[in-house]
Design a protein around this motif. Structure first.
Motif: not given
Length: 215
Positions: A10, A12, A41, A43
């Motif tokens: 992920c 951010t 985020v 992911a």
């Protein structure tokens, strides 16, 4: 639902809260912000042992509050198999839709090419962390908040995460055009570099039943 083994990556980003506000408009959720920014985020998840079978997914999530609870709002959740789409929508109110994802996560590196079922390019991403793993398995809990018809569904998630690698920055995302998910991300003006990128070699978690809460 129990997930026995998933591999994930992920990135951010800190995005402007005034631009992200449109993504939660009418949901009953409030963005968590600091100095006019809110975390977003991106992911990538490869599910390998799972009550719902084997599949890949890509998620766009925001940190939100609802009536005293801070949790995660998953705004976009393309998946590669129809069985998890139906279960995710019916049981937890998750906004899953079918997609094609060429996803690879190995050690510190992750790549993804995401398109919808018609072949429209949504995004291509390359994530990279430092090569060293943290020598810990980290427990964690989070509440997934999903807006429903006149209510908000709150679903508890309890996780154990191992093989964690971290890096500042470490991601490159190229957006497609003409697809709603790509257009939304473009409108947010994602920073060129994320605040942080993380990969994890092994994730196991349990997701409990959704509890309806008044909006």
């Amino acid at each position: 639902m129990r997930i026995g083994h998933a591999v994930a990556a992920c990135a951010t980003y800190l995005v402007r809260a005034d631009r992200a506000a449109e993504l939660v408009a009418g949901t009953g959720l409030e963005l968590v912000t600091v100095a006019g920014r809110t975390p977003l985020v991106l992911a990538l998840v490869d599910y390998r042992e799972n009550d719902l079978g084997v599949y890949d997914e890509v998620g766009v999530a925001l940190l939100v509050r609802h009536r005293g609870i801070t949790g995660t709002y998953v705004h976009q959740l393309p998946v590669t198999q129809p069985f998890t789409l139906e279960a995710g929508r019916a049981l937890w109110g998750l906004p899953k839709w079918l997609a094609r994802a060429e996803l690879s996560i190995s050690g510190p590196d992750a790549t993804c090419h995401l398109a919808d079922e018609a072949g429209r390019h949504v995004l291509t991403a390359a994530l990279h962390t430092l090569p060293w793993r943290l020598p810990l398995r980290v427990p964690g809990t989070v509440t997934v908040l999903a807006p429903g018809d006149g209510e908000v569904l709150a679903s508890p998630v309890r996780a154990r995460i191992g093989g964690i690698r971290v890096a500042p920055g470490g991601a490159r995302v190229v957006l497609g055009s003409g697809h709603p998910m790509a257009d939304e991300l473009r409108a947010l003006h994602l920073p060129r570099h994320p605040l942080m990128t993380v990969t994890a070699d092994r994730i196991a978690f349990e997701m409990g039943p959704a509890q309806p809460r008044p909006r």
